[in-house]
Design a protein around this motif. Structure first.
Motif, mmCIF file in Angstrom:
data_model
loop_
_atom_site.group_PDB
_atom_site.id
_atom_site.type_symbol
_atom_site.label_atom_id
_atom_site.label_comp_id
_atom_site.label_asym_id
_atom_site.label_seq_id
_atom_site.Cartn_x
_atom_site.Cartn_y
_atom_site.Cartn_z
ATOM 1 N N SER A 46 0.849 -1.194 0.000
ATOM 2 C CA SER A 46 0.000 0.000 0.000
ATOM 3 C C SER A 46 0.884 1.243 0.000
ATOM 4 N N THR A 47 0.260 2.414 0.014
ATOM 5 C CA THR A 47 1.038 3.655 -0.049
ATOM 6 C C THR A 47 2.038 3.760 1.095
ATOM 7 N N VAL A 48 1.734 3.124 2.246
ATOM 8 C CA VAL A 48 2.628 3.229 3.398
ATOM 9 C C VAL A 48 3.978 2.572 3.099
ATOM 10 N N GLY A 49 3.932 1.349 2.584
ATOM 11 C CA GLY A 49 5.174 0.652 2.248
ATOM 12 C C GLY A 49 5.936 1.391 1.158
ATOM 13 N N VAL A 50 5.213 1.839 0.121
ATOM 14 C CA VAL A 50 5.832 2.571 -0.987
ATOM 15 C C VAL A 50 6.507 3.841 -0.460
ATOM 16 N N SER A 51 5.808 4.529 0.443
ATOM 17 C CA SER A 51 6.323 5.780 0.981
ATOM 18 C C SER A 51 7.573 5.570 1.838
ATOM 19 N N VAL A 52 7.558 4.507 2.664
ATOM 20 C CA VAL A 52 8.726 4.217 3.506
ATOM 21 C C VAL A 52 9.936 3.890 2.616
ATOM 22 N N ALA A 53 9.716 3.058 1.603
ATOM 23 C CA ALA A 53 10.811 2.718 0.679
ATOM 24 C C ALA A 53 11.344 3.996 0.020
ATOM 25 N N GLY A 54 10.432 4.861 -0.416
ATOM 26 C CA GLY A 54 10.840 6.110 -1.055
ATOM 27 C C GLY A 54 11.639 6.993 -0.122
ATOM 28 N N ALA A 55 11.186 7.109 1.130
ATOM 29 C CA ALA A 55 11.854 7.981 2.094
ATOM 30 C C ALA A 55 13.253 7.460 2.431
ATOM 31 N N VAL A 56 13.357 6.126 2.617
ATOM 32 C CA VAL A 56 14.661 5.539 2.945
ATOM 33 C C VAL A 56 15.653 5.803 1.804
ATOM 34 N N PHE A 57 15.204 5.585 0.556
ATOM 35 C CA PHE A 57 16.110 5.798 -0.570
ATOM 36 C C PHE A 57 16.374 7.282 -0.811
ATOM 37 N N HIS A 58 15.394 8.123 -0.490
ATOM 38 C CA HIS A 58 15.585 9.573 -0.595
ATOM 39 C C HIS A 58 16.752 10.005 0.287
ATOM 40 N N ASN A 59 16.714 9.587 1.561
ATOM 41 C CA ASN A 59 17.759 9.990 2.495
ATOM 42 C C ASN A 59 19.092 9.327 2.170
ATOM 43 N N ALA A 60 19.035 8.076 1.673
ATOM 44 C CA ALA A 60 20.272 7.401 1.286
ATOM 45 C C ALA A 60 20.911 8.141 0.104
ATOM 46 N N GLY A 61 20.074 8.581 -0.833
ATOM 47 C CA GLY A 61 20.577 9.318 -1.989
ATOM 48 C C GLY A 61 21.231 10.628 -1.581
ATOM 49 N N GLN A 62 20.592 11.310 -0.622
ATOM 50 C CA GLN A 62 21.168 12.555 -0.120
ATOM 51 C C GLN A 62 22.496 12.289 0.567
ATOM 52 N N ALA A 63 22.560 11.166 1.300
ATOM 53 C CA ALA A 63 23.797 10.820 2.005
ATOM 54 C C ALA A 63 24.933 10.592 1.007
ATOM 55 N N VAL A 64 24.598 9.978 -0.144
ATOM 56 C CA VAL A 64 25.635 9.727 -1.154
ATOM 57 C C VAL A 64 26.187 11.056 -1.687
ATOM 58 N N VAL A 65 25.289 12.013 -1.979
ATOM 59 C CA VAL A 65 25.747 13.324 -2.453
ATOM 60 C C VAL A 65 26.581 14.018 -1.373
ATOM 61 N N ALA A 66 26.115 13.930 -0.122
ATOM 62 C CA ALA A 66 26.851 14.552 0.973
ATOM 63 C C ALA A 66 28.229 13.915 1.132
#
Lengths: 171, 123
Positions: A104-124
């Motif tokens: 459901s949207t909850v699982g999709v959203s959690v996956a998105g948020a985790v990868f969002h922050n991981a992506g930011q960490a890579v740039v940082a």
């Protein structure tokens, strides 16, 4: 111009405006001052809605518009770079997660948020050096899980209220 | 909407929590002796290194980006910054006593201006 095209254009415009407004709202209310770069991700509610109601292509386009316009209006060049990396990772992760059976949207959203922050960490990592960022990763991941749950639940409410099931799955 | 969380949601959530646990185990700062030095990095290069214990301020200006790092006998903090979000200023003071308790550990990070302040131990 046929009706479908007009409908899509109108919807995208409204969603872009909504995403920008939510982005501005969370820019005014940094919830975790101790954690630089961590935000609620309210704009992601609009992207999640687009993913469910309009499909992958429009969700991706909306993310791009949101990041670039937010960057121009209030975030600044370097924050935009972080947001762009986060946005790309997030949309790809959400598209992948949405293909899982029974999600459901909850699982999709959690996956998105985790990868969002991981992506930011890579740039940082690239800009600030490896050590500085990796010790910060646990806090980023915890924040992602919490904000992901929150935006996922909000998107679920929005999809229910608007009665728009898109491809008819998931909600 | 049948329920708030489906089984697949819970699996994704568990996966995320596992990642979190792995990150905690792998990347937690190792225990070391009491910090005695402040390192300031700008653009990922060492900009200044001062012994902890003396009161002073260091101004970092590059183009239109400006940060002011302040130190006293107890610790170090970001006193001023002209970055758009000012989270670095809000991250407060790092001292040898609180460095293991802060979310950012022994660091103050200004992401927009790419300035990192770090409390370390040097022999």
């Amino acid at each position: 111009m046929d009706a479908m095209k007009t409908k899509r254009l109108t919807k995208m415009s409204l969603l872009t405006a909504t995403a920008l407004l939510l982005g501005y709202l969370e820019y005014l209310l940094p919830v975790f001052p101790a954690l630089p770069g961590v935000r609620l991700g309210l704009g992601n509610i609009a992207v999640l809605y687009a993913l469910y109601a309009m499909g992958r292509k429009d969700a991706f386009l909306l993310m791009l518009l949101k990041v670039l316009l937010c960057g121009l209006l209030f975030a600044g060049a370097f924050s935009t770079l972080y947001a762009l990396a986060g946005g790309f990772c997030s949309v790809f992760a959400m598209c992948a997660a949405k293909r899982l059976p029974g999600v459901s949207t909850v699982g999709v959203s959690v996956a998105g948020a985790v990868f969002h922050n991981a992506g930011q960490a890579v740039v940082a990592c690239l800009l600030l050096g490896r050590g500085a960022v990796l010790s910060y990763l646990p806090a980023l991941l915890l924040a992602a899980i919490l904000t992901g749950l929150l935006t996922g639940l909000a998107a679920k409410g929005v999809l229910k209220a608007l009665g728009e099931h898109g491809e008819g799955n998931g909600v | 909407m049948k329920k708030l969380f489906t089984q697949t949601d819970m699996c994704i959530l568990c996966g995320a929590l596992l990642l979190l646990a792995a990150a905690l185990l792998l990347f937690r700062a190792p225990a070391r002796e009491k910090a005695n030095t402040v390192n300031i990095y700008v653009d990922n290069a060492l900009y200044a290194s001062i012994p902890l214990g003396e009161a002073r301020t260091i101004e970092i200006v590059r183009g239109d980006q400006r940060n002011v790092v302040a130190a006293d006998a107890a610790g170090v903090w970001m006193a001023e910054a002209n970055c758009p979000d000012h989270t670095c200023v809000e991250q407060g003071k790092i001292t040898p006593e609180n460095e293991r308790l802060r979310a950012l550990g022994n660091r103050i990070i200004c992401l927009p201006n790419r300035v990192t302040v770090e409390l370390v131990w040097t022999p």
